[in-house]
Design a protein around this motif. Structure first.
Motif, short mmCIF file in Angstrom:
data_model
loop_
_atom_site.label_atom_id
_atom_site.label_comp_id
_atom_site.label_asym_id
_atom_site.label_seq_id
_atom_site.Cartn_x
_atom_site.Cartn_y
_atom_site.Cartn_z
N ALA A 28 -9.65 2.94 4.51
CA ALA A 28 -10.58 2.03 5.28
C ALA A 28 -10.31 0.56 5.57
N THR A 29 -9.63 0.13 4.43
CA THR A 29 -9.43 -1.50 4.46
C THR A 29 -8.05 -1.57 5.42
N LYS A 30 -7.15 -0.59 5.27
CA LYS A 30 -5.79 -0.47 6.06
C LYS A 30 -6.20 -0.54 7.50
N LYS A 31 -7.05 0.55 7.93
CA LYS A 31 -7.47 0.53 9.12
C LYS A 31 -8.13 -0.70 9.74
N THR A 32 -9.06 -1.19 9.11
CA THR A 32 -9.77 -2.66 9.52
C THR A 32 -8.65 -3.47 9.58
N ILE A 33 -7.72 -3.70 8.69
CA ILE A 33 -6.69 -4.88 9.01
C ILE A 33 -6.00 -4.44 10.33
N GLU A 34 -5.75 -3.19 10.37
CA GLU A 34 -4.88 -2.82 11.66
C GLU A 34 -5.66 -2.95 12.92
N ALA A 35 -7.09 -2.90 12.90
CA ALA A 35 -7.91 -3.33 14.04
C ALA A 35 -8.01 -4.86 14.40
#
Length: 341
Positions: free
Chosen positions: A302-309
């Protein structure tokens, strides 16, 4: 003896029948009489006359704001006034409008369709998904309206930003015809560009909507911002900085602030990158900015996808979902510039 008693009795009878003097009670009168205060009658202030409701062929409109714009209050209606019609009764607008109100339209959310023009129209008008506006890729001057701005469109889905959830309830959605992305041999997403004509249309449309509804810069967002674990649109090819620089739409960081923070941030990444407390700090900063992330102290999915966004929006040169010193500096600079009020 009898004679004496007779005289005494006669005297008592005469006294009892004689007229009695009236006893007058005395009342204390002060030398200086007390003056009673006069009752002050307040004259009601005349109510400031309100602009008239206009009537066009039996349809009522009110397009003047009489509320306090500094409180984000607005009484103007962009469209006809919708009123109840209770059976047997008459709804009157003698006291219309109350000043304590504001717009439902609090957010502006941008998307891409990931399909061509004709299919975009079909899907957004005939299926269980919609947006208020659709910006085509035909090079013309048309923008398609699909949903009344006063109604909910089904464009945001499960979503959040700062303290708000389910943003269909309080947002306007703009879909942009775009192919989306493909994946290369390494698994990296390759996103399609937007045409200059589309960007100009989106900018003009977004400016109009944000101005009318007083939507702040912090509430002009990507679909990926409000649903980072599910969505990627409109992706890193959408020119957020251009909209900010040329049209004053949305958010962007100050370069000087970012550079100042960046110099200090590099040390943190060399020494603290995998510390749970440092990861928690970064997650908390993302949450503070607005993302719906729960700090865990671990570099989870979830953190990786949030950073990606976040990188799609503010660091499109590198959107690998890995927090580095520059991304961290940009995030801190944005939190300084756009604090939660």
């Amino acid at each position: 003896m009898r004679k004496t008693l007779y005289i005494i009795g006669l005297s008592a009878f005469v006294f009892s029948c004689a007229p009695q003097k009236k006893v007058v009670k005395t009342t204390y009168k002060p030398k200086n009489p007390v003056t009673q205060p006069k009752t002050v009658v307040k004259t009601p202030m005349a109510e400031k006359p309100k602009p008239q409701i206009t009537n066009d062929h039996g349809v009522e409109f009110f397009t003047t704001n009489i509320a306090d714009p500094t409180k984000n209050d607005n009484t103007a209606s962009y469209g006809s006034i919708v009123s109840a019609k209770p059976s047997g009764y008459k709804v009157v607008k003698t006291y219309f409008p109350a000043v304590a109100q504001n717009f439902r339209q609090k957010y502006l959310i941008l998307h891409y369709t990931a399909i061509p023009d004709d299919k975009s129209i079909t899907v957004l008008t005939q299926q269980a998904v919609s947006a208020h506006y659709l910006v085509n890729n035909l090079g013309d001057n048309e923008i398609y309206q699909l949903v009344d701005e006063n109604k909910r469109a089904y464009h945001a889905g499960i979503s959040s930003w700062r303290s708000d959830k389910n943003l269909n309830d309080n947002s306007i959605g703009i879909e942009i015809v775009n192919a989306g992305y493909t994946t290369d041999a390494t698994g990296k997403r390759i996103f399609a560009p937007f045409s200059d004509d589309q960007v100009k249309k989106v900018a003009a449309l977004a400016k109009d909507i944000a101005t009318r509804y007083q939507i702040p810069a912090t509430n002009v967002l990507a679909h990926s911002d409000i649903a980072p674990t599910r969505k990627q649109d409109p992706g890193p090819m959408f020119p957020w900085k251009k909209l900010y620089d040329e049209y004053q739409i949305g958010m962007w960081y100050d370069e000087a602030a970012k550079q100042s923070i960046f110099e200090l941030a590099q040390t943190d990444f060399q020494t603290r990158y995998n510390e749970a407390s440092f990861i928690f700090l970064i997650q908390t900063a993302l949450q503070k900015f607005g993302y719906g992330i729960e700090p865990s102290g671990a570099w989870d999915d979830a953190t990786k996808k949030t950073i990606e966004a976040f990188q799609y929006h503010f660091r499109p040169q590198n959107y690998d979902g890995i927090m580095d010193a520059e991304t961290w500096a940009i995030l801190q600079a944005l939190n300084q510039k756009y604090p939660v009020k």
